[in-house]
Design a protein around this motif. Structure first.
Motif, short mmCIF file in Angstrom:
data_model
loop_
_atom_site.label_atom_id
_atom_site.label_comp_id
_atom_site.label_asym_id
_atom_site.label_seq_id
_atom_site.Cartn_x
_atom_site.Cartn_y
_atom_site.Cartn_z
N LEU A 110 0.75 -1.25 -0.04
CA LEU A 110 -0.05 0.00 -0.02
C LEU A 110 0.92 1.39 0.15
CD1 LEU A 110 -2.77 -1.01 2.47
CD2 LEU A 110 -3.06 -0.49 -0.22
N ASP A 111 1.99 1.21 0.66
CA ASP A 111 2.73 2.55 0.86
C ASP A 111 3.39 2.66 -0.52
OD1 ASP A 111 2.33 2.71 3.38
OD2 ASP A 111 4.10 1.89 4.27
N ALA A 112 3.88 1.48 -1.26
CA ALA A 112 4.44 1.59 -2.52
C ALA A 112 3.34 2.26 -3.51
CB ALA A 112 5.21 0.36 -2.73
N ALA A 113 2.34 1.55 -3.53
CA ALA A 113 1.07 2.29 -4.32
C ALA A 113 0.72 3.56 -4.10
CB ALA A 113 -0.02 1.27 -4.26
N ALA A 114 0.85 4.00 -2.71
CA ALA A 114 0.60 5.44 -2.57
C ALA A 114 1.34 6.35 -3.32
CB ALA A 114 0.53 5.73 -1.16
N ALA A 115 2.59 5.93 -3.55
CA ALA A 115 3.54 6.79 -4.29
C ALA A 115 3.17 6.92 -5.76
CB ALA A 115 5.08 6.33 -4.15
N ASN A 116 2.25 6.33 -6.36
CA ASN A 116 1.84 6.41 -7.72
C ASN A 116 0.50 7.31 -7.53
OD1 ASN A 116 0.55 5.62 -10.21
ND2 ASN A 116 1.32 3.94 -10.23
N ASP A 169 -1.91 7.54 -9.87
CA ASP A 169 -2.95 6.96 -10.54
C ASP A 169 -3.53 6.14 -9.24
OD1 ASP A 169 -2.57 8.01 -12.84
OD2 ASP A 169 -1.47 6.46 -13.61
N LEU A 170 -2.67 5.54 -8.38
CA LEU A 170 -3.24 4.47 -7.34
C LEU A 170 -3.51 5.12 -5.81
CD1 LEU A 170 -0.89 1.41 -8.30
CD2 LEU A 170 -3.28 1.93 -9.08
N ALA A 171 -2.84 6.38 -5.70
CA ALA A 171 -2.89 7.05 -4.40
C ALA A 171 -4.46 7.21 -4.15
CB ALA A 171 -1.97 8.46 -4.43
N PRO A 172 -5.45 7.67 -4.72
CA PRO A 172 -6.67 7.86 -4.44
C PRO A 172 -7.28 6.45 -4.00
CG PRO A 172 -6.12 8.99 -6.51
CD PRO A 172 -5.22 7.95 -6.28
N LEU A 173 -7.11 5.44 -4.68
CA LEU A 173 -7.60 4.26 -4.15
C LEU A 173 -6.94 3.53 -2.87
CD1 LEU A 173 -7.41 2.38 -7.81
CD2 LEU A 173 -9.44 3.11 -6.62
N ALA A 187 -8.73 5.48 -0.21
CA ALA A 187 -9.99 4.77 0.18
C ALA A 187 -10.00 3.63 0.76
CB ALA A 187 -10.50 4.56 -1.24
N VAL A 188 -9.01 2.82 0.46
CA VAL A 188 -8.71 1.58 1.31
C VAL A 188 -8.33 1.56 2.73
CG1 VAL A 188 -7.32 -0.72 1.24
CG2 VAL A 188 -8.21 0.19 -0.89
N THR A 189 -7.42 2.47 2.90
CA THR A 189 -6.89 2.66 4.17
C THR A 189 -7.73 3.61 5.05
OG1 THR A 189 -5.26 4.48 3.47
CG2 THR A 189 -4.44 2.17 3.45
#
Length: 151
Positions: free
Chosen positions: A129-135, A137-141, A144-146
């Protein structure tokens, strides 16, 4: 392009982003669980679901409920359950009130492995999740998940 086409494109892009996020998280957790505990994500998920079902010690579910809980076909679920049963991590038995029903129950060894693997799963999830948050395009998702607690 009409407004509807734009809405569908946005919907499609959102779905692709969600699928990408899921795939990245699952791959990261899979590697961590396999390396640390010899478990797949599906095996871990099944043990986790069974550990939360209680009717006396441990927990059990009918085979169709197992399939629904890990989002697999009946045949894939049977193979998954058989693998875990062969490893002594769960067992199957006939329902007392309906001899057609087969229950699945996590064993003591399955509970012990689950407890050992839980920190690995949680850590890998957080890392993914931390790695995805840096993207962007994925940060809003990820947000929403966290939710507020994950920020």
């Amino acid at each position: 392009m009409t407004a509807t086409d734009g809405a569908l494109t946005a919907l499609s892009q959102g779905w692709c982003a969600l699928s990408l996020l899921h795939g990245r998280i699952e791959t990261h957790i899979e590697r961590a669980l396999q390396a640390g505990h010899g478990l797949s994500v599906r095996e871990y998920s099944l043990l986790d679901v069974l550990s939360r079902q209680h009717d006396g010690p441990g927990g059990h579910l009918r085979m169709h409920q197992v399939a629904e809980s890990v989002v697999l076909s009946q045949s894939a679920t049977t193979r998954l359950v058989t693998r875990l049963e062969d490893r002594g991590l769960l067992s199957r038995y006939l329902c007392d009130t309906d001899r057609r029903g087969i229950y699945t129950d996590v064993s003591g060894a399955g509970l012990a492995l689950l407890e050992a693997a839980r920190p690995t799963n949680d850590r890998a999830l957080r890392e993914a999740l931390d790695a995805a948050a840096a993207n962007p395009d994925l940060a809003p998702l990820v947000a929403a998940v966290t939710g507020p607690a994950g920020r």
